[in-house]
Enzyme design. Sequence first.
Site, mmCIF file in Angstrom:
data_model
loop_
_atom_site.group_PDB
_atom_site.id
_atom_site.type_symbol
_atom_site.label_atom_id
_atom_site.label_comp_id
_atom_site.label_asym_id
_atom_site.label_seq_id
_atom_site.Cartn_x
_atom_site.Cartn_y
_atom_site.Cartn_z
ATOM 1 N N CYS A 97 -6.677 -5.404 -5.548
ATOM 2 C CA CYS A 97 -7.412 -4.269 -4.975
ATOM 3 C C CYS A 97 -8.477 -3.769 -5.953
ATOM 4 O O CYS A 97 -9.466 -4.446 -6.159
ATOM 5 C CB CYS A 97 -6.426 -3.171 -4.542
ATOM 6 S SG CYS A 97 -7.172 -2.002 -3.364
ATOM 7 N N HIS A 189 -2.653 -6.297 -1.251
ATOM 8 C CA HIS A 189 -1.582 -5.917 -2.176
ATOM 9 C C HIS A 189 -0.363 -6.833 -2.017
ATOM 10 O O HIS A 189 0.585 -6.505 -1.302
ATOM 11 C CB HIS A 189 -1.163 -4.460 -1.931
ATOM 12 C CG HIS A 189 -2.120 -3.457 -2.474
ATOM 13 N ND1 HIS A 189 -2.010 -2.951 -3.757
ATOM 14 C CD2 HIS A 189 -3.207 -2.871 -1.926
ATOM 15 C CE1 HIS A 189 -2.994 -2.095 -3.971
ATOM 16 N NE2 HIS A 189 -3.731 -2.023 -2.875
ATOM 17 N N GLU A 191 2.015 -7.279 -3.970
ATOM 18 C CA GLU A 191 3.231 -6.692 -4.551
ATOM 19 C C GLU A 191 4.001 -5.827 -3.562
ATOM 20 O O GLU A 191 5.173 -5.501 -3.797
ATOM 21 C CB GLU A 191 2.876 -5.876 -5.805
ATOM 22 C CG GLU A 191 2.348 -4.483 -5.576
ATOM 23 C CD GLU A 191 0.917 -4.397 -5.070
ATOM 24 O OE1 GLU A 191 0.452 -3.279 -4.808
ATOM 25 O OE2 GLU A 191 0.259 -5.460 -4.942
#
Length: 210
Positions: A97, A189, A191
């Site tokens: 990001c 993202h 994660e």
Amino acid sequence: MTRTVYIPGDAEKYQNYRRAIESSGARAVFSGPDTPDAPSAAQTWDALLLPGGGDLEPWRYGQPNTASRSLEPARDASEMALLDAFTALRKPVLGICRGMQSINVYFGGTLVQDIPNHSAVNGADRLHTVVTRQSPLSGPCGGTATVNSAHHQAADALGSALEAVQWAPDGVIEALVHRTLPVWAVQWHPERLAEPAGRRLVGAFLERIW
């Protein structure tokens, strides 16, 4: 020997990143009062992950501020120094990001300061498809994948030696790779993405360390 990924930022704030890194067999290391400076960090840790966050100061890519917010000038300077140090040693770097935006700006690129339909909605990520061309990311991501989105800026002109390899349906660049350095970046993202592409991307990045 467990490989280490340096993540500049507070460990409590970035628990999703810790889980993603450590579930794939590496160790996440966060910045703190005793963290070495950028050159020493690059000598000490095996890879760098630049996480999400606020916007970069637009002067860094030659623009006045027209729509940037939540500026973090000290963080901008720190990340540029870290990129200097890790790329000089040709160690793997992953930008996520804001991290992708930092990487593009570091290599001389620019950003679109505000785009529609990519920010979070009521605190939740948007989901959308991406198309990935043949590249180091086509293995973990496949030709098409579902990813998440929580940003209002995006890469515009690309930095030197960076290539766009993934796009959203509206043409927003969703991933970059460097032609010669082990540098990857994604606008989404991984994660906190439940879809398989997130786990595969982190795993593929960590494989570059071994």
